[in-house]
Design an enzyme around this catalytic site. Sequence first.
Site, PDB file in Angstrom:
ATOM      1  N   ARG A 282       0.865  -1.183   0.000  1.00 41.51           N
ATOM      2  CA  ARG A 282       0.000   0.000   0.000  1.00 41.51           C
ATOM      3  C   ARG A 282       0.900   1.231   0.000  1.00 41.51           C
ATOM      4  NH1 ARG A 282      -1.942   3.766   3.698  1.00 41.51           N
ATOM      5  NH2 ARG A 282      -4.182   4.217   3.738  1.00 41.51           N
ATOM      6  N   ASP A 284       1.323   4.760   0.594  1.00 39.06           N
ATOM      7  CA  ASP A 284       0.577   5.759   1.337  1.00 39.06           C
ATOM      8  C   ASP A 284       0.686   7.123   0.648  1.00 39.06           C
ATOM      9  OD1 ASP A 284      -0.811   6.501   3.860  1.00 39.06           O
ATOM     10  OD2 ASP A 284       0.955   7.771   4.116  1.00 39.06           O
ATOM     11  N   GLU A 326      -2.800   4.567  -2.494  1.00 41.47           N
ATOM     12  CA  GLU A 326      -3.815   5.120  -1.594  1.00 41.47           C
ATOM     13  C   GLU A 326      -4.094   6.576  -1.982  1.00 41.47           C
ATOM     14  OE1 GLU A 326      -5.067   7.203   2.282  1.00 41.47           O
ATOM     15  OE2 GLU A 326      -3.027   7.254   1.525  1.00 41.47           O
ATOM     16  N   HIS A 395      -9.236   2.951   8.669  1.00 48.82           N
ATOM     17  CA  HIS A 395      -8.709   3.689   9.835  1.00 48.82           C
ATOM     18  C   HIS A 395      -8.866   5.193   9.672  1.00 48.82           C
ATOM     19  CE1 HIS A 395      -5.520   4.055   6.928  1.00 48.82           C
ATOM     20  NE2 HIS A 395      -4.991   5.002   7.658  1.00 48.82           N
ATOM     21  N   ASP A 396      -9.128   5.643   8.443  1.00 47.08           N
ATOM     22  CA  ASP A 396      -9.229   7.084   8.200  1.00 47.08           C
ATOM     23  C   ASP A 396     -10.674   7.564   8.268  1.00 47.08           C
ATOM     24  OD1 ASP A 396      -6.579   7.863   8.007  1.00 47.08           O
ATOM     25  OD2 ASP A 396      -6.418   7.251   5.909  1.00 47.08           O
TER      26      ASP A 396
HETATM   27  C1  GLC Z   1      -2.690   8.299   4.667  1.00 51.13           C
HETATM   28  C2  GLC Z   1      -3.055   7.471   5.869  1.00 51.13           C
HETATM   29  C3  GLC Z   1      -3.432   8.374   6.996  1.00 51.13           C
HETATM   30  C4  GLC Z   1      -2.259   9.274   7.306  1.00 51.13           C
HETATM   31  C5  GLC Z   1      -1.775  10.012   6.070  1.00 51.13           C
HETATM   32  C6  GLC Z   1      -0.429  10.646   6.293  1.00 51.13           C
HETATM   33  O1  GLC Z   1      -3.756   9.001   4.175  1.00 51.13           O
HETATM   34  O2  GLC Z   1      -4.083   6.582   5.554  1.00 51.13           O
HETATM   35  O3  GLC Z   1      -3.830   7.672   8.124  1.00 51.13           O
HETATM   36  O4  GLC Z   1      -2.619  10.195   8.296  1.00 51.13           O
HETATM   37  O5  GLC Z   1      -1.614   9.142   4.963  1.00 51.13           O
HETATM   38  O6  GLC Z   1       0.571   9.658   6.308  1.00 51.13           O
END
Ligand code: GLC
Length: 650
Positions: A282, A284, A326, A395-396
Site C-alpha cells: 500500500r 501511502d 492510496e 482507519h481514516d
Molecule cells: C494516509 C493514511 C493516513 C495518514 C496520512 C499521512 O492518508 O491513511 O492515516 O494520516 O496518509 O501519512
Amino acid sequence: MFTLNQSAQSFAVDILSKNGFSQKDDPSFYLRLTQSIDTIAFLFGEIYGHSYQANQFFEELVLTIAKANQERGNDLKQRDKSKEESGKWFLSNDLVGMSLYVDRFSGNLKSMETKLDYFEELGVNFLHLMPLFESPAGESDGGYAVSNFRKIDERYGTLAELIDLRKSMQKKDMYLMLDIVLNHTSHRHEWAEKAKQGDKEFQDYFYMYDDRWIPNQFDASMPEIFPESSPDNFTFVPECNKWVMTVFHDYQWDLNYMNPAVFRAMLDNILFYGNLGVDVLRIDAPAFIWKQTGTSSQNLPQAHTLLRLIKQCVEVATPGMAILGEAIVAPKEIIKYFGSGEFLAKECDFAYNATHMALQWDMLASGETKVMLAAQHEILKKPYGTSWITYTRCHDDIGLGYDDYMIAQTGKNPYEHRKFLKDYFTGNQAHSPAKGALFSSNPKTGDARISGSLASLCGLEKALEDQNEFSITLSIQKIVLMQAHSFFIGGLPIIFYGDELGYTNDYSYLNDSGKNYDNRWMHRPVMDWDKNQKRQNSGSIESQIFESTKKLISIRKKLNVVADHNNLTWLPPHNIHVAGYLRKFGNQKLYGVFNFSAETAFLTWYAFKEHTPIPEKLLDHWTGQEFKVGLDHEYLIMEPYTFHLFEPIN
Ligand code: GLC
C-alpha cells in the site's frame, strides 16, 4: 535530456556483469530486466534526465533492482511464479481482507499467530497490517510517521517475527499487505536528524528553505490536510533555522523526490518490503509525492511518472508484489492511478474505491441512490486487470470526495446536501441515529470529513444507549447492508477490524495526549477478546453481525462471477431507493439489489428483464429463498435496509 551512449539494455547488462551479477544465476530476472529496461530508462529520464548525475543514478537504480532480486528468497520466487501462472491473482473472488493495528488487535506480532484461526473462522485470508515500522510514540500518526523504514517498532516485535507470521499466513493461503509511507518521514528519521544538524546532503532530501519566500508561494495554492491540528504546510525547524515542508502533521517531513537519491533510497525500501514477502504494497498518500508552486501539489503528472517507474522496477525485482495506490482524491483523479495513455493498467494494480465508499454513506443518509448513480461514469473507467479495494470503513475519516456537479445533477444543492450529510453523521440532524464527529473541519473552505465506526455511524451506539431493541435491529441491518453492497460490487473487500463484531466508537483516545488531537482514533478500537467471545452466543449483537459477515464472505467465495472481471452494470433506477447492480461473467449472473431507505421499497420485476436471457426465477443466496420473477406491473417488495443476492435460475 537523459542519454546513454549505448542502448539501455546493453548498459544494464554491462553494469550488472561489472558488479558480479551473472545471467545464468537467474535467467528469468534477466529476461524481465531486459524487457523493461527501456521503459524504466524512459520514465527515469522524464524525471531525472536533466540531472548532471543522471547516468550515475541510473546505474545505481539498475543495481538496486538487481540486488533486491538477488536477495529475494526462493520461496518468494516460487510464489511469484505461481502468481504469474494464475493470471491476475488479486482479481479473485476468493480474497477477503481485514485491516488492523497489530497492537490494538492482538498485542504484538507474536500473538497475531494465535489469531490466525479467528481469520479462518470468519473467512478472511488477506491482512493489511497497519504501519509496523519504528515511529515515535506521541508523534506517530498511527505509524504513518516512520523514523526507520527497516526496523519494526519494539511495540510490535521484530522483523524475524513479522517474517514468521508471514510464513504461517502463507501456509494457510493467506496474503499480506503492508504500507510504504512514501511521501514523508518522521522528523526523527536519521535523514531528518542529519538535516537538522545542518547536513546539506540530507537537507536536500526534504523541501527546506531559509525563509518563507518559497513556502509562501507553495502555501498560496496548497490546501491544508489537517487544518485543525496542523494548519500550515511548513514548519520552522529551530535546530537549523529553516522551514521544512510538512503537509500532514508538523512532525511528518515531506520527502523531496526531485532529488534522485531520495527516489533510489525509497525504492530500495519498497523492494526490501517486497522481500519480506508482501503481496500487496500500500503506497501511502501517492497523490502528494510531487510538489510544484502554483499548483495544489496533488495528483501532478510527475507523481504518476514516479509510480509507473516504481511499478516497472517492482515487476522486475519482486514481481509477485502488487501495488495499491492510496489516492483518496476526486473521482476523476483516482482513476488515473491505474495509469493512462500508453501506461493504462501499468501504474497501480489497486486503488481504494473511496468514491463509492463515500457514496454508500450518502445513500444510507439520504435513502436515495441518485448521487451515487451520478458518479458511476468515473468509477467505471477502471481498466481491465486492475482492481478496487472496496470498503465501508477504514482507519481514516470518510471524505465526501465526489464532485459537486454530481450532486447538482440530481437537482440537489451541493452545499446544502453536504451540510445535510455532515449533520446526519454527527447526529445533528433531527432523525439521525448516527454518532460520528467532524474531522478536519476547515472554516476557511467549509470542508469537513467524518470520523466514527461503522456501527456508530449506522446507529448502534445510540440504539444501545436508548436500549431500543427495534433500533438495535435496524442498525445491525444497516451494517450488514453496507458490507454486502461493498463485498459484491467488484474488487477486494477489506473489512476494518472490529466492524465484524459491531464495535462502537471508543472515546478513550481523548485521555491520550498523543492521540487526542485526532478524532480518527474514535474508530480504531482495542479488541476485547471477552467481548469477541460473545460471537458464540447466538442472538447476541456480536453473533448477529459476525455470522452475517461470515455468511457474506462465504457467499462471495462461492461466486466466481463477483471476481473483478470489470463486469458490473448498474440497473436503471426503477426505484430510486434501491441500488441494483448486475455482475455477469460468461453465463453466470448475479443481481445485487439493496434497499437503502427506511421505507419498504417496491421494485418492478421488469428490473430483472432488461438483460437476456430473462430469468424465470431468482435464487437469493442471502436468504436461501427462491423468487418467481413476476409481471412487469408486479413488484419485489423489499423491507427497509434489506437486500438480495439473486442468481437467475430457469
Ligand atoms: C494516509 C493514511 C493516513 C495518514 C496520512 C499521512 O492518508 O491513511 O492515516 O494520516 O496518509 O501519512
